[in-house]
Design a protein around this motif. Structure first.
Motif, PDB file in Angstrom:
ATOM      1  N   ALA A   1       0.839  -1.207   0.000  1.00  0.00           N
ATOM      2  CA  ALA A   1       0.000   0.000   0.000  1.00  0.00           C
ATOM      3  C   ALA A   1       0.872   1.254   0.000  1.00  0.00           C
ATOM      4  O   ALA A   1       0.527   2.264  -0.631  1.00  0.00           O
ATOM      5  N   ASP A   2       2.009   1.203   0.687  1.00  0.00           N
ATOM      6  CA  ASP A   2       2.942   2.329   0.664  1.00  0.00           C
ATOM      7  C   ASP A   2       3.521   2.517  -0.733  1.00  0.00           C
ATOM      8  O   ASP A   2       3.672   3.648  -1.217  1.00  0.00           O
ATOM      9  N   VAL A   3       3.845   1.410  -1.385  1.00  0.00           N
ATOM     10  CA  VAL A   3       4.353   1.487  -2.756  1.00  0.00           C
ATOM     11  C   VAL A   3       3.304   2.116  -3.661  1.00  0.00           C
ATOM     12  O   VAL A   3       3.610   2.993  -4.480  1.00  0.00           O
ATOM     13  N   ALA A   4       2.053   1.701  -3.510  1.00  0.00           N
ATOM     14  CA  ALA A   4       0.966   2.258  -4.331  1.00  0.00           C
ATOM     15  C   ALA A   4       0.838   3.760  -4.100  1.00  0.00           C
ATOM     16  O   ALA A   4       0.606   4.526  -5.048  1.00  0.00           O
ATOM     17  N   ARG A   5       1.006   4.185  -2.867  1.00  0.00           N
ATOM     18  CA  ARG A   5       0.835   5.605  -2.527  1.00  0.00           C
ATOM     19  C   ARG A   5       1.886   6.481  -3.191  1.00  0.00           C
ATOM     20  O   ARG A   5       1.576   7.589  -3.656  1.00  0.00           O
ATOM     21  N   ILE A   6       3.129   6.008  -3.263  1.00  0.00           N
ATOM     22  CA  ILE A   6       4.181   6.856  -3.823  1.00  0.00           C
ATOM     23  C   ILE A   6       4.426   6.590  -5.311  1.00  0.00           C
ATOM     24  O   ILE A   6       5.292   7.219  -5.923  1.00  0.00           O
TER      25      ILE A   6
ATOM     26  N   GLY B   1       2.414   4.591 -13.797  1.00  0.00           N
ATOM     27  CA  GLY B   1       3.315   3.557 -14.284  1.00  0.00           C
ATOM     28  C   GLY B   1       2.901   2.150 -13.911  1.00  0.00           C
ATOM     29  O   GLY B   1       1.951   1.927 -13.153  1.00  0.00           O
ATOM     30  N   ALA B   2       3.642   1.188 -14.456  1.00  0.00           N
ATOM     31  CA  ALA B   2       3.324  -0.225 -14.248  1.00  0.00           C
ATOM     32  C   ALA B   2       3.471  -0.633 -12.794  1.00  0.00           C
ATOM     33  O   ALA B   2       2.663  -1.410 -12.271  1.00  0.00           O
ATOM     34  N   VAL B   3       4.501  -0.120 -12.122  1.00  0.00           N
ATOM     35  CA  VAL B   3       4.687  -0.450 -10.702  1.00  0.00           C
ATOM     36  C   VAL B   3       3.496   0.055  -9.895  1.00  0.00           C
ATOM     37  O   VAL B   3       2.967  -0.645  -9.029  1.00  0.00           O
ATOM     38  N   GLY B   4       3.054   1.278 -10.173  1.00  0.00           N
ATOM     39  CA  GLY B   4       1.902   1.831  -9.460  1.00  0.00           C
ATOM     40  C   GLY B   4       0.642   1.029  -9.673  1.00  0.00           C
ATOM     41  O   GLY B   4      -0.107   0.748  -8.719  1.00  0.00           O
TER      42      GLY B   4
ATOM     43  N   ARG C   1      -1.317  -0.934  -6.725  1.00  0.00           N
ATOM     44  CA  ARG C   1      -2.719  -0.617  -6.402  1.00  0.00           C
ATOM     45  C   ARG C   1      -3.579  -1.870  -6.501  1.00  0.00           C
ATOM     46  O   ARG C   1      -4.439  -2.111  -5.639  1.00  0.00           O
ATOM     47  N   ASP C   2      -3.331  -2.692  -7.523  1.00  0.00           N
ATOM     48  CA  ASP C   2      -4.113  -3.936  -7.668  1.00  0.00           C
ATOM     49  C   ASP C   2      -3.880  -4.856  -6.476  1.00  0.00           C
ATOM     50  O   ASP C   2      -4.812  -5.470  -5.959  1.00  0.00           O
ATOM     51  N   ARG C   3      -2.627  -4.966  -6.035  1.00  0.00           N
ATOM     52  CA  ARG C   3      -2.301  -5.887  -4.945  1.00  0.00           C
ATOM     53  C   ARG C   3      -2.725  -5.373  -3.587  1.00  0.00           C
ATOM     54  O   ARG C   3      -2.923  -6.151  -2.657  1.00  0.00           O
TER      55      ARG C   3
END
Length: 196
Positions: A176-181, A185-188, A192-194
């Motif tokens: 969720a932290d990764v999604a926030r920052i 892009g593909a990582v985002g 967000r999906d995960r």
């Protein structure tokens, strides 16, 4: 084709040998210094080591540890104005003798900042200025001339990635932290999906 694979395997073997040789006391000390950082990690280096340093700064930031890359030559000409109490420095130099990088490390150490050195020169000026030394040495480069930084830079990148990953684990960094920052892009999208 076989020659290309040979050089790739050479770098992979250099990383494996470095993993077996790493000093756990030094690694733990580096992690504790980074965990105690209250503001910013300044990462510096010159040439290829500077590119390794820039990659490390980007990886730390992506994992939730704010970091900035300042080229050593820029740092010596006003760039050190970014540094404040509570910061940490990581200085990258394969030889440990690159004059600008050593000068930055010595200056920061004099100011009382913890300095983590990534170097293949354990008896170098950089190592002498550092609070903690992470051994990134290789016996030979993945280069027909044994000159161009290849295996040594691959080792330094791999160690930096591993330290950043472990730091994020200890800090409880989540998808969720990764999604926030990563709002794009593909990582985002993946994050967000995960995290839903």
């Amino acid at each position: 084709m076989e020659s290309i694979l040979q050089w790739m395997r050479f770098e992979a073997q250099a990383i494996e040998r470095a993993a077996e040789r790493l000093n756990p006391v030094a690694l733990e000390a580096a992690l504790q210094i980074l965990q105690a950082c209250t503001r910013l990690v300044t990462v510096t280096g010159t040439g290829v080591s500077g590119l390794v340093a820039a990659k490390l700064a980007a990886t730390l930031t992506t994992y939730g540890t704010p970091a900035v890359f300042v080229p050593a030559s820029t740092a010596l000409h006003g760039g050190l104005g970014i540094v404040r109490d509570g910061d940490v420095a990581v200085c990258v130099s394969n030889s440990g003798r690159t004059e600008d990088t050593v000068a930055v490390a010595r200056g920061l150490a004099r100011d009382g900042l913890p300095v983590i050195a990534f170097t293949g020169g354990p008896d170098s000026g950089l190592a002498g200025a550092a609070t903690v030394v992470i051994d990134t040495s290789v016996s030979v480069e993945a280069c027909p001339l044994n000159a161009v930084p290849t295996a040594s830079s691959a080792v330094a990148v791999a160690i930096g990635d591993a330290i950043a990953a472990e730091l994020s684990r200890r800090r409880g960094w989540t998808i969720a932290d990764v999604a926030r920052i990563h709002p794009a892009g593909a990582v985002g999208r993946m994050a967000r999906d995960r995290s839903q």
